[in-house]
Design a protein around this motif. Structure first.
Motif, PDB file in Angstrom:
ATOM      1  N   LYS A 150      40.686  42.933  43.033  1.00 46.51           N
ATOM      2  CA  LYS A 150      41.134  43.312  44.382  1.00 46.51           C
ATOM      3  C   LYS A 150      42.340  43.526  44.972  1.00 46.51           C
ATOM      4  O   LYS A 150      43.406  43.322  44.202  1.00 46.51           O
ATOM      5  N   GLN A 151      42.200  45.126  45.461  1.00 45.65           N
ATOM      6  CA  GLN A 151      43.957  44.480  46.609  1.00 45.65           C
ATOM      7  C   GLN A 151      43.450  44.261  47.557  1.00 45.65           C
ATOM      8  O   GLN A 151      42.516  44.066  48.331  1.00 45.65           O
ATOM      9  N   THR A 163      47.167  43.467  43.740  1.00 44.82           N
ATOM     10  CA  THR A 163      46.033  43.404  43.301  1.00 44.82           C
ATOM     11  C   THR A 163      45.899  42.235  42.962  1.00 44.82           C
ATOM     12  O   THR A 163      46.612  41.884  41.702  1.00 44.82           O
ATOM     13  N   ASP A 222      40.920  38.126  40.803  1.00 45.31           N
ATOM     14  CA  ASP A 222      39.550  39.111  41.504  1.00 45.31           C
ATOM     15  C   ASP A 222      39.177  40.430  41.280  1.00 45.31           C
ATOM     16  O   ASP A 222      38.637  41.170  41.602  1.00 45.31           O
TER      17      ASP A 222
END
Length: 466
Positions: free
Chosen positions: A296-297, A290, A294
């Protein structure tokens, strides 16, 4: 599987086999769906790209009615062509598999991404083409080799195989063509159908002593395949070993695939926003990072490629992203011993995977060993890990979370002190493991257990029967 029994104490009753056709089970609607749902029967870390594929180019001369049952991608970046037969395989089934392998060997990444998107769409999942492309790249940890795509592995699954098929497949394997034969069996146990998949060729002994030497002498593409097959995807190794607890902090250190000048540019870019240089690990083989920038993954390589493109404006080529992320040992997870964690300083994900190859999360041997540690003696996370073939960090993490580990208080850090990550399985306990050890007869000096009471590696191995 030749024999299956139901067991009740000392009594074992044989279970009679049945067949898919006898039970009204079909090739496409049933057997194929089993394999799609459980691709591990095809080998280690296989992603199903598509099924029932029939969009062949007209110039190939293959009628549209010819459908490839399943097409997969393994973690080495190699395609897997699967042919299914619910009964005894046809005498020419291997020819079908070879034909499909020849056809898909001309596919490129874009063709495979389109096929994967269409497959997912047909199963009710809408995914953008770029996301499908990235999923394929991530599955191979960003390594994409046209040479490997030209050498698909073939898997034939059937209830039985004629001798003509097995004899031909053995010869083809010796000629450096990879074909696996997997037998599917069906039994009815107390009214419940039980399916079993058994790899009948090649056996591990055949692969190691007969096929491997021939492939070592093959052309460069085959050599590359063997090396990458032995070196499993680093992320899969780390997740399987359970070394990194969820929440582990990672630091960006660009290495593989970029010259020094671009590395410096990346560091300048990170300096403009320090969140770009950190990520958090989770034990997810697909997208374990992660990114702090951002939220996100990402996969390690997918994120490294994104960073490279963000800085240079160019498409990345051949980056091994697992070399870009180091363990941030300044942030110590609650479940690990600080001294053991500090030993990971400067180590990247790829380096950890090399240390851990062959390590898994079967803790049976750990439990057996700990049960044998006697009162009045102690051992360390590192020594236990050495004996069971693991690493000190996952051993400590497991001890902190497991409610079934015997004598966990008899495991200390290398200095003979209770780890900061130690937790009693009973949260109401307030006594110290040091107090319990002292009561058992372990001498302490300045808060540390004496080395005289520490078990040697030889003693530990004997306790485990080694």
């Amino acid at each position: 599987m030749d024999h299956l029994f139901t067991v009740e104490g000392a009594t074992a009753a044989p279970v009679a086999p049945t067949a898919l056709a006898a039970e009204g089970l079909l090739e496409r609607q049933h057997l194929q769906e089993w394999v799609i749902a459980h691709p591990q029967v095809l080998g280690e870390s296989v992603l199903v790209i598509t099924a029932e594929f029939d969009r062949w180019a007209d110039t190939d001369g293959v009628p549209a009615r010819d459908r490839l049952d399943i097409l997969g991608l393994d973690a080495t970046g190699r395609l897997v062509v699967v042919e299914l037969k619910r009964g005894t395989a046809d005498r020419d089934v291997h020819l079908q598999a070879i034909t499909y392998a020849a056809l898909v060997s001309r596919f490129d990444l874009d063709t495979l991404a389109q096929a994967h998107r269409d497959f997912l769409k047909g199963r009710g999942e809408t995914v953008e083409l770029d996301a499908c492309r990235q999923r394929l790249l991530d599955h191979g940890d960003g390594e994409w080799s046209p040479e490997l795509l030209q050498r698909p592995r073939q898997v034939i699954i059937a209830a039985d195989f004629p001798k003509q098929v097995t004899h031909t497949v053995v010869w083809l394997s010796e000629m450096n063509l990879d074909i696996d034969l997997i037998q599917v069996g069906l039994w009815k146990v107390n009214g419940q159908l039980v399916a079993g998949f058994t790899k009948v060729y090649p056996t591990p002994e055949v692969e190691e002593f007969t096929l491997a030497p021939a492939r070592i002498e093959a052309k460069a593409a085959a050599q590359k395949l063997e090396e990458r097959t032995r070196a499993r995807n680093a992320v899969h190794i780390l997740v399987d070993a359970g070394l990194l607890p969820d929440g582990t902090r990672l630091r960006l250190v660009p290495r593989h695939g970029v010259p020094e000048a671009i590395r410096e540019s990346i560091y300048v870019w990170v300096g403009e926003d320090t969140t770009r240089g950190t990520a958090v690990w989770s034990n997810n083989t697909g997208s374990p990072l992660t990114w702090s920038a951002d939220g996100k993954q990402h996969s390690p390589t997918g994120l490294a490629n994104h960073i490279f493109t963000s800085v240079t404006g160019r498409k990345a080529d051949g980056i091994q992203g697992t070399t870009w992320w180091d363990i941030d040992t300044d942030h110590i997870p609650d479940t690990v011993d600080p001294d053991e964690w500090a030993a990971l300083a400067g180590v990247n994900l790829a380096g950890l995977a090399k240390q851990l190859r062959g390590t898994g999360k079967d803790w049976t041997s750990l439990h057996t060993l700990l049960a044998a540690v006697p009162a009045g003696r102690w051992t360390t996370y590192g020594d236990v890990a050495t004996v069971i073939g693991s690493h000190a960090v996952p051993v400590g993490t497991h001890l902190a979370a497991c409610g079934q580990c015997p004598n966990a208080w008899r495991v200390l850090n290398a200095a003979g002190r209770v780890s900061a990550g130690f937790r009693w399985t009973d949260p109401t306990r307030t006594d110290s493991p040091a107090d319990v050890l002292a009561a058992e007869g372990v001498p302490f000096d300045a808060g540390a257990a004496t080395q005289e009471a520490r078990l040697t590696l030889g003693e530990l191995r004997r306790m485990l029967g080694g």
